[in-house]
Design a protein around this motif. Sequence first.
Motif, PDB file in Angstrom:
ATOM      1  N   LEU A 107      71.943   3.063   0.865  1.00  0.00           N
ATOM      2  CA  LEU A 107      71.664   1.685  -0.082  1.00  0.00           C
ATOM      3  C   LEU A 107      72.113   1.852  -1.470  1.00  0.00           C
ATOM      4  N   ILE A 108      73.278   1.226  -2.379  1.00  0.00           N
ATOM      5  CA  ILE A 108      73.008   1.467  -3.543  1.00  0.00           C
ATOM      6  C   ILE A 108      73.232   0.236  -4.412  1.00  0.00           C
ATOM      7  N   GLY A 109      72.784   0.613  -5.721  1.00  0.00           N
ATOM      8  CA  GLY A 109      72.831  -0.709  -6.783  1.00  0.00           C
ATOM      9  C   GLY A 109      72.570   0.086  -8.464  1.00  0.00           C
ATOM     10  N   ILE A 110      72.940  -1.112  -9.120  1.00  0.00           N
ATOM     11  CA  ILE A 110      73.367  -1.215 -10.490  1.00  0.00           C
ATOM     12  C   ILE A 110      72.618  -1.759 -11.686  1.00  0.00           C
ATOM     13  N   THR A 111      72.269  -1.754 -12.164  1.00  0.00           N
ATOM     14  CA  THR A 111      72.383  -2.715 -13.567  1.00  0.00           C
ATOM     15  C   THR A 111      73.543  -2.587 -14.321  1.00  0.00           C
ATOM     16  N   ALA A 112      74.570  -3.762 -14.097  1.00  0.00           N
ATOM     17  CA  ALA A 112      75.463  -4.458 -14.604  1.00  0.00           C
ATOM     18  C   ALA A 112      75.134  -6.242 -15.770  1.00  0.00           C
ATOM     19  N   ASN A 113      76.205  -5.941 -17.191  1.00  0.00           N
ATOM     20  CA  ASN A 113      75.605  -6.921 -17.716  1.00  0.00           C
ATOM     21  C   ASN A 113      77.086  -7.519 -18.019  1.00  0.00           C
ATOM     22  N   SER A 114      78.193  -6.377 -16.959  1.00  0.00           N
ATOM     23  CA  SER A 114      80.084  -7.063 -16.720  1.00  0.00           C
ATOM     24  C   SER A 114      80.187  -7.642 -15.794  1.00  0.00           C
ATOM     25  N   PHE A 115      79.290  -8.083 -15.968  1.00  0.00           N
ATOM     26  CA  PHE A 115      79.770  -9.662 -14.710  1.00  0.00           C
ATOM     27  C   PHE A 115      80.540 -10.466 -14.974  1.00  0.00           C
ATOM     28  N   SER A 116      81.482 -11.289 -14.542  1.00  0.00           N
ATOM     29  CA  SER A 116      82.358 -12.278 -15.072  1.00  0.00           C
ATOM     30  C   SER A 116      82.806 -13.407 -13.521  1.00  0.00           C
ATOM     31  N   SER A 117      82.906 -14.310 -14.186  1.00  0.00           N
ATOM     32  CA  SER A 117      83.404 -14.961 -12.957  1.00  0.00           C
ATOM     33  C   SER A 117      85.107 -15.059 -13.389  1.00  0.00           C
ATOM     34  N   VAL A 118      86.508 -14.912 -11.920  1.00  0.00           N
ATOM     35  CA  VAL A 118      87.686 -14.984 -12.599  1.00  0.00           C
ATOM     36  C   VAL A 118      88.250 -15.564 -12.317  1.00  0.00           C
ATOM     37  N   SER A 119      88.070 -16.521 -10.445  1.00  0.00           N
ATOM     38  CA  SER A 119      88.724 -17.583 -10.368  1.00  0.00           C
ATOM     39  C   SER A 119      87.798 -18.655  -9.442  1.00  0.00           C
ATOM     40  N   LEU A 120      88.049 -19.800  -9.538  1.00  0.00           N
ATOM     41  CA  LEU A 120      87.367 -21.259  -8.361  1.00  0.00           C
ATOM     42  C   LEU A 120      88.643 -21.133  -7.346  1.00  0.00           C
ATOM     43  N   ASP A 121      89.399 -20.507  -7.325  1.00  0.00           N
ATOM     44  CA  ASP A 121      90.246 -20.863  -5.377  1.00  0.00           C
ATOM     45  C   ASP A 121      90.718 -19.706  -5.716  1.00  0.00           C
ATOM     46  N   PRO A 122      91.070 -18.769  -5.548  1.00  0.00           N
ATOM     47  CA  PRO A 122      89.760 -18.494  -4.491  1.00  0.00           C
ATOM     48  C   PRO A 122      88.667 -18.006  -4.896  1.00  0.00           C
ATOM     49  N   PRO A 123      87.284 -18.324  -4.894  1.00  0.00           N
ATOM     50  CA  PRO A 123      86.269 -17.716  -5.114  1.00  0.00           C
ATOM     51  C   PRO A 123      86.460 -16.074  -6.095  1.00  0.00           C
ATOM     52  N   LEU A 124      86.447 -15.535  -6.893  1.00  0.00           N
ATOM     53  CA  LEU A 124      86.478 -14.058  -7.167  1.00  0.00           C
ATOM     54  C   LEU A 124      85.604 -13.946  -8.691  1.00  0.00           C
ATOM     55  N   VAL A 125      84.820 -13.115  -8.286  1.00  0.00           N
ATOM     56  CA  VAL A 125      84.300 -12.790  -9.916  1.00  0.00           C
ATOM     57  C   VAL A 125      84.218 -11.067 -10.009  1.00  0.00           C
ATOM     58  N   LEU A 126      83.815 -10.373 -10.533  1.00  0.00           N
ATOM     59  CA  LEU A 126      84.085  -8.994 -11.464  1.00  0.00           C
ATOM     60  C   LEU A 126      82.968  -8.443 -11.155  1.00  0.00           C
ATOM     61  N   PHE A 127      82.429  -7.482 -11.723  1.00  0.00           N
ATOM     62  CA  PHE A 127      81.768  -6.209 -12.378  1.00  0.00           C
ATOM     63  C   PHE A 127      82.597  -4.910 -12.448  1.00  0.00           C
ATOM     64  N   SER A 128      82.290  -3.969 -13.746  1.00  0.00           N
ATOM     65  CA  SER A 128      82.874  -2.782 -13.644  1.00  0.00           C
ATOM     66  C   SER A 128      81.669  -2.529 -13.779  1.00  0.00           C
ATOM     67  N   VAL A 129      82.798  -0.695 -13.236  1.00  0.00           N
ATOM     68  CA  VAL A 129      81.068   0.213 -13.012  1.00  0.00           C
ATOM     69  C   VAL A 129      81.686   1.704 -14.174  1.00  0.00           C
ATOM     70  N   ALA A 130      81.139   2.683 -14.208  1.00  0.00           N
ATOM     71  CA  ALA A 130      81.474   3.698 -15.438  1.00  0.00           C
ATOM     72  C   ALA A 130      82.526   4.587 -14.319  1.00  0.00           C
ATOM     73  N   ASN A 131      83.413   4.791 -14.467  1.00  0.00           N
ATOM     74  CA  ASN A 131      83.537   6.541 -14.034  1.00  0.00           C
ATOM     75  C   ASN A 131      83.150   7.200 -13.560  1.00  0.00           C
ATOM     76  N   THR A 132      82.071   7.961 -14.221  1.00  0.00           N
ATOM     77  CA  THR A 132      80.941   9.142 -14.441  1.00  0.00           C
ATOM     78  C   THR A 132      79.890   8.224 -13.477  1.00  0.00           C
ATOM     79  N   ALA A 133      79.962   7.141 -12.379  1.00  0.00           N
ATOM     80  CA  ALA A 133      78.734   6.863 -11.959  1.00  0.00           C
ATOM     81  C   ALA A 133      78.883   7.441 -11.025  1.00  0.00           C
ATOM     82  N   ARG A 134      77.331   7.826 -10.091  1.00  0.00           N
ATOM     83  CA  ARG A 134      77.583   8.794  -8.685  1.00  0.00           C
ATOM     84  C   ARG A 134      77.338   7.914  -7.371  1.00  0.00           C
ATOM     85  N   SER A 135      77.588   6.704  -8.318  1.00  0.00           N
ATOM     86  CA  SER A 135      77.351   5.248  -7.223  1.00  0.00           C
ATOM     87  C   SER A 135      79.173   5.060  -7.236  1.00  0.00           C
ATOM     88  N   LEU A 136      79.373   5.276  -7.950  1.00  0.00           N
ATOM     89  CA  LEU A 136      81.278   4.779  -8.199  1.00  0.00           C
ATOM     90  C   LEU A 136      81.924   5.061  -7.039  1.00  0.00           C
TER      91      LEU A 136
END
Length: 180
Positions: A49-78
């Motif tokens: 199990l992995i998990g990170i706190t992120a405030n880089s969340f955003s909606s992208v599209s309603l059709d199809p339903p898409l969302v995004l987040f970003s994670v640092a290239n240096t993150a161990r969980s990437l």
Amino acid sequence: MAQGSATKPIAAGTDSHHEILDPQRFRGALGLFATGVTIVTASHREAGLIGITANSFSSVSLDPPLVLFSVANTARSLKAFLEAPGFVVNVLRRDQRALSSRFARQGEDKWAGVAYTAGRFGAPILPDTMAAFDCLHYAQYEGGDHRIIVGRVVAMEHNVEGEPLLFFGGRYRALGEEIT
């Protein structure tokens, strides 16, 4: 909330006539955009199990339903996020500040004593959040010092009761009065 920081000046443009932006000032200016706070989770066959706190969340599209987040290239969980079949974006409530802080730190067992149910791809859905978006990987993009991960929402749950946890100016915040 952003993991890592720029280590070299950020160019305002591609030609030499643009000023070079100071990374700390740029980060400070970005912090003036109020955001919600999420914990993005996944289940990886080797990393678990992995998990990170992120405030880089955003909606992208309603059709199809898409969302995004970003994670640092240096993150161990990437690597695990990129290899997992999907992920869940858990939108936190005001009273989940401690959980947000816990998943923002590295090097400890984030999951000890944390309740969850498994989403469609095994990613943890945290209880009592404002919303949870269960996503299948859709696309990923390089984004400077971060990787942008787009997911197709295949299931979701939400509860309009309560107030969201917010982040502004480098600090947790709560909703203010309604503007009419």
